[in-house]
Enzyme design. Structure first.
Site, PDB file in Angstrom:
ATOM      1  N   VAL A  37     -17.333   6.742 -35.598  1.00 14.72           N
ATOM      2  CA  VAL A  37     -17.941   5.559 -37.250  1.00 14.72           C
ATOM      3  C   VAL A  37     -18.398   4.730 -35.831  1.00 14.72           C
ATOM      4  O   VAL A  37     -19.527   4.161 -35.563  1.00 14.72           O
ATOM      5  CB  VAL A  37     -17.062   5.270 -37.740  1.00 14.72           C
ATOM      6  CG1 VAL A  37     -15.643   4.490 -37.185  1.00 14.72           C
ATOM      7  CG2 VAL A  37     -17.558   4.305 -38.727  1.00 14.72           C
ATOM      8  N   ASP A  38     -17.450   4.136 -34.820  1.00 15.71           N
ATOM      9  CA  ASP A  38     -17.987   3.670 -33.478  1.00 15.71           C
ATOM     10  C   ASP A  38     -19.424   3.644 -33.236  1.00 15.71           C
ATOM     11  O   ASP A  38     -20.159   3.366 -32.892  1.00 15.71           O
ATOM     12  CB  ASP A  38     -16.865   3.826 -32.545  1.00 15.71           C
ATOM     13  CG  ASP A  38     -16.980   2.201 -31.968  1.00 15.71           C
ATOM     14  OD1 ASP A  38     -16.418   2.479 -30.566  1.00 15.71           O
ATOM     15  OD2 ASP A  38     -17.456   1.596 -31.622  1.00 15.71           O
ATOM     16  N   SER A 121      -8.631   5.548 -37.793  1.00 14.20           N
ATOM     17  CA  SER A 121      -8.221   5.588 -37.237  1.00 14.20           C
ATOM     18  C   SER A 121      -7.636   7.526 -37.654  1.00 14.20           C
ATOM     19  O   SER A 121      -6.570   8.111 -36.838  1.00 14.20           O
ATOM     20  CB  SER A 121      -5.783   4.936 -37.108  1.00 14.20           C
ATOM     21  OG  SER A 121      -5.929   4.008 -36.346  1.00 14.20           O
TER      22      SER A 121
HETATM   23  N1  APR Z   1     -19.395   6.924 -42.232  1.00  6.27           N
HETATM   24  C1  APR Z   1     -18.027   6.706 -42.884  1.00  6.27           C
HETATM   25  N2  APR Z   1     -16.888   7.720 -41.446  1.00  6.27           N
HETATM   26  C2  APR Z   1     -17.278   7.719 -41.234  1.00  6.27           C
HETATM   27  C3  APR Z   1     -18.289   7.828 -40.076  1.00  6.27           C
HETATM   28  C4  APR Z   1     -19.850   7.872 -41.143  1.00  6.27           C
HETATM   29  N3  APR Z   1     -20.905   7.231 -40.327  1.00  6.27           N
HETATM   30  N4  APR Z   1     -18.353   8.715 -38.411  1.00  6.27           N
HETATM   31  C5  APR Z   1     -17.377   9.156 -39.002  1.00  6.27           C
HETATM   32  N5  APR Z   1     -16.473   8.332 -39.768  1.00  6.27           N
HETATM   33  C6  APR Z   1     -15.280   8.800 -40.282  1.00  6.27           C
HETATM   34  C7  APR Z   1     -13.973  10.151 -39.684  1.00  6.27           C
HETATM   35  O1  APR Z   1     -14.451  10.976 -40.719  1.00  6.27           O
HETATM   36  C8  APR Z   1     -12.244   9.953 -39.439  1.00  6.27           C
HETATM   37  O2  APR Z   1     -12.129   9.961 -41.159  1.00  6.27           O
HETATM   38  O3  APR Z   1     -14.354   7.186 -39.613  1.00  6.27           O
HETATM   39  C9  APR Z   1     -12.724   8.028 -39.429  1.00  6.27           C
HETATM   40  C10 APR Z   1     -12.430   7.640 -38.575  1.00  6.27           C
HETATM   41  O4  APR Z   1     -12.498   8.064 -37.219  1.00  6.27           O
HETATM   42  P1  APR Z   1     -13.016   7.591 -35.968  1.00  6.27           P
HETATM   43  O5  APR Z   1     -14.134   7.005 -35.614  1.00  6.27           O
HETATM   44  O6  APR Z   1     -13.040   8.957 -35.255  1.00  6.27           O
HETATM   45  O7  APR Z   1     -12.359   6.685 -35.697  1.00  6.27           O
HETATM   46  P2  APR Z   1     -10.871   6.804 -35.050  1.00  6.27           P
HETATM   47  O8  APR Z   1      -9.915   7.693 -35.775  1.00  6.27           O
HETATM   48  O9  APR Z   1     -10.332   5.241 -35.556  1.00  6.27           O
HETATM   49  O10 APR Z   1     -10.961   6.417 -33.617  1.00  6.27           O
HETATM   50  C11 APR Z   1     -10.976   5.932 -32.650  1.00  6.27           C
HETATM   51  O11 APR Z   1     -13.144   7.209 -31.900  1.00  6.27           O
HETATM   52  O12 APR Z   1     -14.984   6.658 -31.838  1.00  6.27           O
HETATM   53  C12 APR Z   1     -13.905   6.652 -31.298  1.00  6.27           C
HETATM   54  O13 APR Z   1     -14.834   4.706 -30.154  1.00  6.27           O
HETATM   55  C13 APR Z   1     -14.051   5.489 -30.760  1.00  6.27           C
HETATM   56  O14 APR Z   1     -12.243   5.505 -29.611  1.00  6.27           O
HETATM   57  C14 APR Z   1     -12.342   5.068 -30.952  1.00  6.27           C
HETATM   58  C15 APR Z   1     -11.651   6.223 -31.994  1.00  6.27           C
END
Ligand code: APR
Length: 184
Positions: A37-38, A121
């Site tokens: 999502v980042d 997370s």
């Molecule tokens: N909208 C909503 N949810 C989303 C989207 C989106 N566009 N893209 C991904 N997700 C969901 C994923 O499917 C997951 O359920 O967001 C949730 C969090 O996943 P991640 O984005 O991987 O975040 P996280 O697990 O907190 O890991 C953070 O990942 O992207 C890197 O820079 C970030 O190092 C950090 C780590």
């Protein structure tokens, strides 16, 4: 004032499409972007978000910092850093709950009324969905119970498995129908 359950919504969708006061980014401690999502937020919001993040000098796990949302439909992005899941015995539950609390505190400080969260997370950082959803909804519902200035919190889940986990967790708080309507 509406009850806590009426102020919580669970929808399946893309967080970057949310026209709320703030969307919450699941960032890393550098705040300089990443995948998941980042990555979607930085891609959709454009360079203005990264430029603003660069001035914040990073973010500790469990803390939250606010920036512009750039070209995104929301007004702000609140960046929070979730814990990397190990075994649940290294403070991960409290750190994850703190991400939601701190993000809501930042929203209150800025007078924001509607906020949308992803499943912090529960992707790259490996948090088990059922537990991650329960911690998220409990932290948000408890906060809303003592803070009336937040009118609506939306959990926006990217896939049906995450949606179902959050729908079940929210159901325990009597969260309303998941109609996905525009929160404005
Ligand atoms: N909208 C909503 N949810 C989303 C989207 C989106 N566009 N893209 C991904 N997700 C969901 C994923 O499917 C997951 O359920 O967001 C949730 C969090 O996943 P991640 O984005 O991987 O975040 P996280 O697990 O907190 O890991 C953070 O990942 O992207 C890197 O820079 C970030 O190092 C950090 C780590």
């Amino acid at each position: 004032m509406k009850g806590v359950g009426e102020r919580i919504e669970v929808v399946q969708g893309d967080l970057t499409h949310e026209a709320v006061d703030a969307i919450v980014n699941a960032a890393n401690r550098s705040l300089l972007g990443g995948g998941g999502v980042d990555g979607a937020i930085h891609r959709g919001g454009g360079r203005a978000i990264l430029d603003a993040c660069r001035k914040l000098n990073g973010c500790e796990t469990g803390d939250a910092k606010i920036t512009t949302a750039g070209a995104l439909p929301s007004r702000y992005v609140i960046h929070t850093v979730g814990p990397v899941y190990q075994d649940g015995q290294h403070g991960e539950p409290e750190l994850l709950a703190r991400c939601y609390r701190r993000s809501l505190e930042v929203a209150v400080t800025h007078g924001l009324k509607t906020i949308a969260f992803p499943a912090i997370s529960c992707g790259v950082y490996g948090y088990p969905l059922t537990e991650g959803a329960r911690i998220a909804v409990d932290a948000v519902a408890t906060f809303l119970g003592r803070e009336e200035s937040i009118h609506r919190v939306r959990f926006v889940l990217f896939d049906s498995v995450a949606f179902e986990a959050f729908r079940q967790a929210a159901g325990e708080w009597g969260a309303g129908p998941q109609d996905g309507s525009d929160p404005r």
